[in-house]
Design an enzyme around this catalytic site. Structure first.
Site, PDB file in Angstrom:
ATOM      1  N   HIS A 119     -85.101 -56.433 -47.814  1.00  0.00           N
ATOM      2  CA  HIS A 119     -85.028 -56.839 -46.411  1.00  0.00           C
ATOM      3  C   HIS A 119     -83.567 -56.946 -45.999  1.00  0.00           C
ATOM      4  CE1 HIS A 119     -85.476 -59.292 -42.737  1.00  0.00           C
ATOM      5  NE2 HIS A 119     -86.690 -58.780 -42.685  1.00  0.00           N
TER       6      HIS A 119
ATOM      7  N   GLU B 262     -93.956 -56.635 -45.261  1.00  0.00           N
ATOM      8  CA  GLU B 262     -94.747 -55.417 -45.098  1.00  0.00           C
ATOM      9  C   GLU B 262     -95.790 -55.259 -46.197  1.00  0.00           C
ATOM     10  OE1 GLU B 262     -91.739 -52.482 -45.229  1.00  0.00           O
ATOM     11  OE2 GLU B 262     -90.793 -53.130 -43.366  1.00  0.00           O
TER      12      GLU B 262
END
Length: 357
Positions: free
Chosen positions: A243, A302
Site C-alpha cells: 500500500h 483489496e
C-alpha cells in the site's frame, strides 16, 4: 514531489490514515471501534454531522427515502447504457442527479450507488430491477435489490462492515478529485462524478477483481508456493499486497477478514475458497518478504474485499461500483468540508521543458 507524496493539501476532521502504525481513524473513532459494531448509517451520521445533522436513526430514514428517489432514474437504463461496463453505467446514472450543495442532494448522491449497482447487474443479466424497501437498512436493501430476496443477517452485516470500512480514507485519489471539484463550487454531484472517474482506474478502485483472478489461477492451496514463485520470477505484481501509505498491515484488511469469519457458510462464504485465500496470503507474504526485504508489502484491503464481495454474490466487474457505494459518503463529506473553506484548490507546477528562444 512526484505523486504529491507527503504534501499536505487539506486539513480535515473526517479521517486520519496513520500509515506508520497501521491505524485508520474516522471522525475521532478508530476503525476497530466502528467496523462490525456500527452501521453504515451510523458512520454517515459522523461524516455528515455538518451536512445533514442527523443521528444514525435519522440517516437511516432519510437514506431510505433517497433510495426511492434514486430508483426513479433506473428507468433510463437503456440498451446503450447497458452496453457499458457496470462502472460506466453507474457514472452515467449518477450524472442525472442534481448538483446542489444541500442535505437532500447529499443523501441522494450517497443512496444512489446502492440502488444503481444492483439494478445494472440485474438488467445486464436479463432480469428486472427491483425497487428499494424503505423499511430496510442500507446494506440489507442493497443485497435484497441484487438477489431478489432478503439476505441472511450475517450477509447484511458483512456488507455493512465493508461499507463502513471503505467509507473514508484520507486524501486518496478519488477524494482529492472530489475536493478539487468541490472547491470550484461546481456542486456535490460534479464532485462525486469526478471522484467516481478517479475510482475507476485500476490503481485505485478497479483493483480488487484481479485478486480473484489470482486465486482462480492458483486453484489449490498446495499450488500456491510454486505459482507465486513463478509470478515473482517474471516480475509480476501480486494483487492485494502493499500500500502507498501503510508501512505495516492495512487495518482494513483485518476488519474485512473478521467480517468473512463471521459470515461463514450460512452467509455465503465458501470455506474452501477461504482456505485457498489464506494459503495464498501466507505464502505470498513469506515470498515477498524474502524477495524484497527492503520494501513493506503487507496484505491490503483489496485482498479481503475481493473475497467478501464474491461471497456476497456481486460479480467481480461490479466491485468498483460497490466500493463507490461505501466511499461516496466520504466524498460528499469532503466536498462539504472543502466548500466550507471557501478556497479554490490551485497548486503550482514546476516547468522542466525547453527554454523559450
Amino acid at each position: 514531489m512526484s505523486g504529491l507524496d507527503d504534501v499536505i493539501a487539506a486539513e480535515t476532521v473526517l479521517s486520519e490514515v496513520d500509515g506508520a502504525n497501521g491505524r485508520l481513524v474516522i471522525c475521532g473513532q478508530s476503525l476497530d471501534a466502528l467496523a462490525g459494531k456500527t452501521s453504515y448509517e451510523g458512520v454517515l451520521s459522523l461524516l455528515l454531522a455538518e451536512t445533514v445533522d442527523l443521528d444514525a436513526a435519522g440517516v437511516r430514514v432519510a437514506l431510505a427515502t433517497a433510495r426511492l428517489r434514486a430508483f426513479e432514474e433506473v428507468a433510463h437504463l437503456d440498451p446503450a447504457l447497458l452496453s457499458l461496463s457496470i462502472t460506466e453505467a453507474l457514472r452515467a446514472l449518477m450524472a442525472r442527479l442534481p448538483d446542489g450543495e444541500d442535505a437532500e442532494t447529499a443523501l441522494l448522491l450517497i443512496a444512489a450507488p446502492a440502488v444503481f449497482v444492483p439494478a445494472v447487474v440485474r438488467r445486464k443479466a436479463g432480469l428486472g430491477a427491483l425497487a428499494p424497501d424503505v423499511n430496510a437498512g442500507h446494506a440489507t436493501d442493497m443485497l435484497t435489490m441484487l438477489h431478489g430476496q432478503v439476505p441472511y443477517v450475517e450477509a447484511a452485516a458483512a456488507l455493512d462492515t465493508y461499507l463502513v470500512t471503505v467509507s473514508d480514507h484520507g486524501l486518496n485519489a478519488s477524494t482529492f478529485a472530489a475536493r478539487v471539484v468541490a472547491s470550484t463550487r461546481a456542486g456535490y454531484g460534479s464532485a462525486v462524478l469526478a471522484a467516481l472517474g478517479a475510482l475507476k482506474g485500476p490503481l485505485h478502485g478497479g483493483a480488487p477483481g484481479p485478486v480473484l483472478d489470482m486465486l482462480d489461477a492458483v486453484v489449490r492451496p498446495e499450488h500456491a508456493a510454486d505459482w507465486i514463485a513463478g509470478e515473482l520470477a517474471r516480475g509480476e505484481r501480486l494483487m492485494g499486497f502493499g500500500h502507498r501509505i501503510y508501512r505495516v498491515r492495512d487495518p482494513r484488511a483485518d476488519a474485512l477478514k473478521s467480517a468473512l469469519a463471521r459470515l461463514g457458510a450460512g452467509g455465503g462464504m465458501d470455506i474452501t475458497r477461504l482456505a485457498l485465500a489464506e494459503a495464498v496470503e501466507t505464502e505470498a507474504l513469506k515470498q515477498l518478504h524474502a524477495a524484497k526485504p527492503g520494501r513493506v508489502l503487507e496484505t491490503n484491503v483489496e485482498f479481503f474485499t475481493a473475497l467478501l464481495l464474491e461471497a456476497l454474490g456481486f460479480p467481480r466487474e461490479a466491485f468498483t461500483g460497490v466500493f463507490a457505494a461505501g466511499r461516496v459518503g466520504g466524498w460528499v463529506a469532503h466536498a462539504h468540508e472543502q466548500i466550507a473553506t471557501g478556497r479554490l484548490i490551485r497548486p503550482q507546477s514546476r516547468y522542466i521543458g525547453p527554454k523559450a528562444a
